[in-house]
Design an enzyme around this catalytic site. Structure first.
Site, PDB file in Angstrom:
ATOM      1  N   GLY A  83       8.228 -25.067   2.989  1.00  0.00           N
ATOM      2  CA  GLY A  83       7.299 -25.987   3.641  1.00  0.00           C
ATOM      3  C   GLY A  83       6.487 -25.154   4.612  1.00  0.00           C
TER       4      GLY A  83
ATOM      5  CD  GLU B 134      12.935 -23.730  12.035  1.00  0.00           C
ATOM      6  OE1 GLU B 134      13.145 -23.036  11.028  1.00  0.00           O
ATOM      7  OE2 GLU B 134      12.533 -24.897  11.986  1.00  0.00           O
TER       8      GLU B 134
ATOM      9  N   GLY C 275       9.583 -17.631   5.768  1.00  0.00           N
ATOM     10  CA  GLY C 275       9.912 -16.740   4.650  1.00  0.00           C
ATOM     11  C   GLY C 275       8.713 -16.007   4.090  1.00  0.00           C
TER      12      GLY C 275
ATOM     13  CG  LEU D 124       2.392 -19.175   6.230  1.00  0.00           C
ATOM     14  CD1 LEU D 124       1.530 -18.034   5.710  1.00  0.00           C
ATOM     15  CD2 LEU D 124       1.665 -20.497   6.069  1.00  0.00           C
ATOM     16  N   GLY D 125       6.635 -21.095   4.712  1.00  0.00           N
ATOM     17  CA  GLY D 125       7.897 -20.989   3.983  1.00  0.00           C
ATOM     18  C   GLY D 125       7.814 -21.901   2.779  1.00  0.00           C
TER      19      GLY D 125
ATOM     20  NE  ARG E  59       7.151 -31.162   1.484  1.00  0.00           N
ATOM     21  CZ  ARG E  59       7.696 -30.473   2.497  1.00  0.00           C
ATOM     22  NH1 ARG E  59       6.945 -29.810   3.339  1.00  0.00           N
ATOM     23  NH2 ARG E  59       8.999 -30.486   2.659  1.00  0.00           N
TER      24      ARG E  59
ATOM     25  NE  ARG F  56      11.942 -14.297  -2.680  1.00  0.00           N
ATOM     26  CZ  ARG F  56      13.080 -14.538  -2.069  1.00  0.00           C
ATOM     27  NH1 ARG F  56      13.768 -13.562  -1.568  1.00  0.00           N
ATOM     28  NH2 ARG F  56      13.554 -15.763  -1.947  1.00  0.00           N
TER      29      ARG F  56
ATOM     30  CG  HIS G   3       7.683 -26.362  10.031  1.00  0.00           C
ATOM     31  ND1 HIS G   3       6.639 -26.249   9.139  1.00  0.00           N
ATOM     32  CD2 HIS G   3       8.808 -26.424   9.284  1.00  0.00           C
ATOM     33  CE1 HIS G   3       7.122 -26.255   7.909  1.00  0.00           C
ATOM     34  NE2 HIS G   3       8.423 -26.373   7.972  1.00  0.00           N
TER      35      HIS G   3
ATOM     36  CG  ASN H 182      19.102 -28.688   9.498  1.00  0.00           C
ATOM     37  OD1 ASN H 182      18.851 -29.877   9.295  1.00  0.00           O
ATOM     38  ND2 ASN H 182      18.270 -27.715   9.166  1.00  0.00           N
TER      39      ASN H 182
ATOM     40  NE  ARG I  84      14.908 -28.940  11.560  1.00  0.00           N
ATOM     41  CZ  ARG I  84      14.423 -27.944  10.857  1.00  0.00           C
ATOM     42  NH1 ARG I  84      15.213 -27.161  10.195  1.00  0.00           N
ATOM     43  NH2 ARG I  84      13.124 -27.739  10.817  1.00  0.00           N
TER      44      ARG I  84
ATOM     45  CD  GLU J 230      10.281 -14.546   9.534  1.00  0.00           C
ATOM     46  OE1 GLU J 230      11.281 -13.910   9.188  1.00  0.00           O
ATOM     47  OE2 GLU J 230      10.329 -15.668  10.077  1.00  0.00           O
ATOM     48  CG  ASN J 231      10.243 -11.728   4.136  1.00  0.00           C
ATOM     49  OD1 ASN J 231      10.702 -10.716   4.638  1.00  0.00           O
ATOM     50  ND2 ASN J 231      10.792 -12.917   4.297  1.00  0.00           N
TER      51      ASN J 231
HETATM   52  P1  AMP Z   1      11.674 -20.392   4.055  1.00  0.00           P
HETATM   53  O1  AMP Z   1      11.419 -21.823   3.669  1.00  0.00           O
HETATM   54  O2  AMP Z   1      11.117 -20.038   5.401  1.00  0.00           O
HETATM   55  O3  AMP Z   1      13.089 -19.960   3.863  1.00  0.00           O
HETATM   56  O4  AMP Z   1      10.810 -19.503   3.023  1.00  0.00           O
HETATM   57  C1  AMP Z   1      11.038 -19.525   1.654  1.00  0.00           C
HETATM   58  C2  AMP Z   1       9.857 -18.868   0.967  1.00  0.00           C
HETATM   59  O5  AMP Z   1       9.723 -17.524   1.441  1.00  0.00           O
HETATM   60  C3  AMP Z   1      10.010 -18.783  -0.540  1.00  0.00           C
HETATM   61  O6  AMP Z   1       8.785 -19.151  -1.165  1.00  0.00           O
HETATM   62  C4  AMP Z   1      10.275 -17.313  -0.770  1.00  0.00           C
HETATM   63  O7  AMP Z   1       9.809 -16.861  -2.014  1.00  0.00           O
HETATM   64  C5  AMP Z   1       9.478 -16.680   0.333  1.00  0.00           C
HETATM   65  N1  AMP Z   1       9.941 -15.323   0.566  1.00  0.00           N
HETATM   66  C6  AMP Z   1      11.117 -14.904   1.032  1.00  0.00           C
HETATM   67  N2  AMP Z   1      11.181 -13.543   0.995  1.00  0.00           N
HETATM   68  C7  AMP Z   1      10.008 -13.129   0.473  1.00  0.00           C
HETATM   69  C8  AMP Z   1       9.438 -11.863   0.163  1.00  0.00           C
HETATM   70  N3  AMP Z   1      10.128 -10.736   0.378  1.00  0.00           N
HETATM   71  N4  AMP Z   1       8.192 -11.824  -0.332  1.00  0.00           N
HETATM   72  C9  AMP Z   1       7.496 -12.970  -0.572  1.00  0.00           C
HETATM   73  N5  AMP Z   1       7.973 -14.180  -0.297  1.00  0.00           N
HETATM   74  C10 AMP Z   1       9.208 -14.263   0.210  1.00  0.00           C
END
Ligand code: AMP
Length: 403
Positions: A210, A384, A329, A207-208, A239, A283, A178, A7, A89, A332-333
């Site tokens: 992006g 991915e 991120g 939801l990450g 964004r 977080r 995505h 990537n 990618r 899932e979390n």
């Molecule tokens: P990604 O782009 O998929 O890697 O996601 C990143 C985002 O996931 C960031 O905003 C992180 O703060 C959030 N994230 C990762 N772990 C956690 C968690 N345990 N609780 C809340 N948000 C999380």
């Protein structure tokens, strides 16, 4: 077969080596700050992480990564020949590529030509491909497009209501992003539902940093929240997501900025970061909100509200869904984000099991809806790179058969 997944960004190159006989990750890492000061290469395998000196160019990065992988003491393979194929990618395949393809010169030229639609990504992606071709000329390479999964959207979903001539001439339309993640979780969802993928009707929420939401009918993307670029859609880390285009003109004149300047601002300084003033990281914003920071609370509310709106829109478009999937991120979390998004949707058949939502083992597929919820709610960790490796393997296998 072992497959290397690449990537490539403008100053970074992430890699993963996977063993496709058992779909297990062998090693991964990132070559950061390529061509900048103090470049480094991280290398993780068997629970250990090491840092090596980085590279000045993408070609050098590939060479160094391969040398680390075959290193007598630290490596995980004996020779380059063990790598059966490389999967890359590519962010933008435009209207040209509906699925992953074997790389030839035409494909690389197309990736470069599509740079107009993804100026931050496609040139870097193409650079990664060319570097691998130089270093591993006899290894088959495959491109996996982020946009491919969304090429099944119907016209009414991907068109903007601009002058048709301009759409035709400049290809201005929604492409989404995505796609690899949405496709992966759709396939995983089909497995847990015990259905064929072609029977899946769902809303997938990636939801990450992006974020994008996709409506899935018959296992295919029929609408998605990102647009011509990843700026459109829900509120993200930095964004703004959906915005009245007049805001751009307003900011240009009131802050004495160029259009490019304002677009940079909307991409990099807004979203969670801009509203909270704390961080783009969910977080961090959550922590600040828990301590009573009102702007942080507002930023989280805006994010959840924007996702809820898309879920509602897609419920209408799909005439209900079998499942809502959370991934990425945040998806899932963050139990808080998931709860905020699906609360008060009982009349649409969406009922969360709060206890399950709060307590489950991370990193696995989990059903978090109540037994009486008509729409099932799942958390499905995305992968991915595995999806990309599966595509690469399928294409290379067929290649070997046809030889
Ligand atoms: P990604 O782009 O998929 O890697 O996601 C990143 C985002 O996931 C960031 O905003 C992180 O703060 C959030 N994230 C990762 N772990 C956690 C968690 N345990 N609780 C809340 N948000 C999380």
């Amino acid at each position: 077969m072992k497959i290397l997944i690449i990537n490539a960004g403008s100053s970074s190159l992430k890699y993963q080596l996977l063993d496709m006989t058992n779909e297990k990750l062998i090693a991964k890492g990132n070559c950061e700050k390529i061509g900048l000061n103090d470049p480094i290469i991280s290398y993780k395998h068997d629970g250990k992480e090491e840092i090596f000196e980085g590279a000045k160019t993408h070609e050098e990065a590939i060479k160094k990564i391969l040398n680390i992988l075959v290193d007598k003491d630290k490596g995980v393979i004996k020779s380059f020949d063990e790598i059966g194929a490389i999967g890359h990618r590519v962010v933008m395949g435009g209207w040209l590529y509906r699925e992953s393809v074997l790389i030839d010169e035409k494909v690389i030229k197309d990736v470069e030509a599509l740079s107009d639609l993804a100026p931050l990504h496609n040139p870097a992606n193409a650079m990664g491909i060319r570097a691998c071709e130089k270093v591993m000329p006899n290894t088959p390479q495959v491109v996996i497009f982020d946009t491919a999964f969304h090429t099944t959207m119907p016209e009414e979903a991907y068109m903007y209501a601009i002058k048709y001539e301009d759409y035709e001439k400049f290809h201005i339309r929604k492409y989404g992003a995505h796609g690899t993640s949405h496709r992966y979780v759709t396939q995983e969802l089909a497995k847990v539902l015990g259905k064929d993928v072609s029977e899946v009707k769902a809303i997938t929420c990636h939801l990450g940093n992006g974020s994008s939401i996709t409506a899935i009918r018959n296992g295919q993307s029929v609408d998605t929240s990102m647009g011509l670029t990843p700026l459109q859609g829900v509120v993200m880390g930095t964004r703004s997501g959906d915005i009245d285009p007049t805001v751009v003109q307003f900011l240009c004149s009131h802050k004495n900025q160029t259009v490019d300047g304002v677009l940079n601002y909307l991409n990099k300084e807004c979203g969670l970061l801009g509203v909270s003033g704390v961080s783009s990281d969910h977080r961090e914003v959550t922590k600040a909100a828990e301590k009573g920071n009102k702007r942080a609370e507002l930023a989280l509310d805006l994010l959840a509200y924007s996702v809820k709106k898309y879920v509602g829109m897609y419920m209408a478009i799909l005439n209900g869904a079998d499942a809502i999937v959370f991934t990425g991120g945040i998806g899932e979390n963050s139990a808080e984000a998931r709860e905020q998004i699906v609360e008060n949707m009982e009349n649409l058949g969406v009922i969360l099991d709060k206890e399950k939502n709060n307590n489950f083992k991370r990193g696995q597929i989990e059903l978090i809806s109540a037994p009486n919820s008509k729409v099932k709610i799942y958390v499905i960790p995305t992968d991915e790179e595995l999806m990309m490796a599966r595509d690469t393997l399928n294409i290379v296998k067929n290649l070997k058969k046809s030889k």
